[in-house]
Design an enzyme around this catalytic site. Structure first.
Site, mmCIF file in Angstrom:
data_model
loop_
_atom_site.group_PDB
_atom_site.id
_atom_site.type_symbol
_atom_site.label_atom_id
_atom_site.label_comp_id
_atom_site.label_asym_id
_atom_site.label_seq_id
_atom_site.Cartn_x
_atom_site.Cartn_y
_atom_site.Cartn_z
ATOM 1 N N ASN A 93 53.060 38.515 51.835
ATOM 2 C CA ASN A 93 52.725 38.701 50.417
ATOM 3 C C ASN A 93 53.671 37.932 49.480
ATOM 4 O OD1 ASN A 93 54.908 40.319 50.792
ATOM 5 N ND2 ASN A 93 53.950 42.219 50.126
ATOM 6 N N HIS A 129 59.401 39.263 47.521
ATOM 7 C CA HIS A 129 60.008 40.582 47.404
ATOM 8 C C HIS A 129 60.557 40.708 45.990
ATOM 9 C CE1 HIS A 129 62.526 44.085 47.856
ATOM 10 N NE2 HIS A 129 63.432 43.397 47.175
ATOM 11 N N ARG A 137 50.764 37.517 43.764
ATOM 12 C CA ARG A 137 50.173 37.899 45.056
ATOM 13 C C ARG A 137 48.652 37.768 45.030
ATOM 14 N NH1 ARG A 137 54.122 43.180 45.977
ATOM 15 N NH2 ARG A 137 55.645 42.188 47.364
ATOM 16 N N ARG A 154 57.760 43.080 38.567
ATOM 17 C CA ARG A 154 56.750 43.756 39.409
ATOM 18 C C ARG A 154 55.348 43.522 38.838
ATOM 19 N NH1 ARG A 154 58.475 45.758 44.517
ATOM 20 N NH2 ARG A 154 56.376 46.615 44.523
ATOM 21 N N LYS A 206 59.499 34.764 49.898
ATOM 22 C CA LYS A 206 59.503 34.945 51.356
ATOM 23 C C LYS A 206 59.148 33.636 52.070
ATOM 24 C CE LYS A 206 58.331 39.879 50.986
ATOM 25 N NZ LYS A 206 57.442 40.966 51.457
ATOM 26 N N THR A 241 51.455 45.422 46.300
ATOM 27 C CA THR A 241 51.890 44.978 47.637
ATOM 28 C C THR A 241 50.822 44.235 48.436
ATOM 29 O OG1 THR A 241 53.341 46.903 47.667
ATOM 30 C CG2 THR A 241 52.971 45.816 49.766
HETATM 31 N N1 UDP Z 1 54.522 45.598 54.659
HETATM 32 C C1 UDP Z 1 53.834 45.328 55.830
HETATM 33 N N2 UDP Z 1 52.749 46.097 56.159
HETATM 34 C C2 UDP Z 1 52.322 47.106 55.354
HETATM 35 C C3 UDP Z 1 53.027 47.383 54.158
HETATM 36 C C4 UDP Z 1 54.123 46.608 53.838
HETATM 37 O O1 UDP Z 1 54.190 44.403 56.557
HETATM 38 O O2 UDP Z 1 51.331 47.767 55.698
HETATM 39 C C5 UDP Z 1 55.666 44.753 54.298
HETATM 40 C C6 UDP Z 1 55.311 43.833 53.127
HETATM 41 O O3 UDP Z 1 55.801 42.528 53.404
HETATM 42 C C7 UDP Z 1 56.024 44.497 51.965
HETATM 43 C C8 UDP Z 1 57.262 45.079 52.642
HETATM 44 O O4 UDP Z 1 56.760 45.555 53.898
HETATM 45 O O5 UDP Z 1 56.315 43.587 50.938
HETATM 46 C C9 UDP Z 1 57.972 46.182 51.910
HETATM 47 O O6 UDP Z 1 57.053 47.204 51.591
HETATM 48 P P1 UDP Z 1 57.051 47.888 50.158
HETATM 49 O O7 UDP Z 1 56.153 49.083 50.261
HETATM 50 O O8 UDP Z 1 58.446 48.081 49.669
HETATM 51 O O9 UDP Z 1 56.268 46.807 49.260
HETATM 52 P P2 UDP Z 1 56.784 45.868 48.063
HETATM 53 O O10 UDP Z 1 57.879 46.596 47.333
HETATM 54 O O11 UDP Z 1 57.252 44.579 48.707
HETATM 55 O O12 UDP Z 1 55.567 45.644 47.208
HETATM 56 MG MG MG Z 2 59.600 47.634 47.966
#
Ligand code: UDP
Ligand code: MG
Length: 193
Positions: free
Chosen positions: A167, A170, A147, A130, A19, A136
């Site tokens: 974070n 992706h 992360r 992952r 990102k 996340t």
């Molecule tokens: N995100 C955010 N606020 C939150 C949770 C998620 O801005 O409270 C953003 C964060 O950048 C995250 C993305 O939304 O990576 C997608 O969320 P997802 O649950 O799919 O998490 P990931 O798969 O990236 O771990």
């Molecule tokens: Mg996701």
């Protein structure tokens, strides 16, 4: 039949996006290094400025996914004893609209600078990636994960600053998501065989 299945498992593919925060902080080499060192193969690589349309296609638009973003917002406020009124404080009518707001922050963030797109291949590529990136929320992600090692961002701080969580990475969440996302970021000619 056995041979076909072997290839399917050895050649599982997943998508990683570094990102804008990862690129800006000069972490591209460090991040790629971690994927390479564990044995994943790079089969596609590039640096791009994403359009809003491309990010909009990339992130799911299902009611469930959007409401989940809204619920995450509410959970982080509750965990930090922060009371708020959806309408008065945030100008939204329900959890879906709240999720849409967070999704817009996410799109703005992903378009705020260059991102690095990486297609990776190897045994259980989706799950392995992952594991390497960690969960996340950076402040909760364990040391040793990307992360956890390179960020302490938290959703309550991000929410109060009206922005997406930074974070760094992706990564596709499952094989179906990976196949869908790889097509958004790479043409078949851009991926090695
Ligand atoms: N995100 C955010 N606020 C939150 C949770 C998620 O801005 O409270 C953003 C964060 O950048 C995250 C993305 O939304 O990576 C997608 O969320 P997802 O649950 O799919 O998490 P990931 O798969 O990236 O771990
Ligand atoms: Mg996701």
């Amino acid at each position: 039949m056995i041979r076909n299945n072997l290839q399917k498992f050895k050649k599982e593919r997943t998508l990683v996006l570094i990102k804008p925060d990862g690129v800006e902080r000069g972490l591209v080499g460090e991040i790629i290094n971690r994927f390479e060192k564990c044995g994943l193969k790079i089969v596609g690589l590039g640096i791009v400025r994403a359009s809003k349309n491309q990010i909009d296609r990339h992130y799911p638009k299902t009611k469930n996914w959007i409401e989940n973003l809204g619920n995450n917002f509410i959970r982080s406020c509750e965990e930090n004893n922060l009371k708020f009124d959806l309408k008065k404080d945030l100008g939204v009518n329900n959890i879906f609209e709240l999720g849409l707001m967070v999704r817009r922050w996410l799109i703005d963030f992903m378009c705020s600078g260059p991102i690095v797109k990486i297609a990776l291949e190897g045994n259980h590529a989706v799950e392995v990636v992952r594991k390497i990136i960690g969960p996340t929320l950076p402040y909760k992600a364990p040391p040793g994960t990307i992360r956890g090692d390179f960020s302490i961002d938290s959703p309550i701080v991000a929410n109060l600053e009206k922005r997406a969580l930074k974070n760094l990475i992706h990564a596709s969440g499952n094989i179906q998501e990976a196949n869908f996302e790889l097509k958004i970021w790479f043409t078949s000619k851009e991926l090695l065989n």
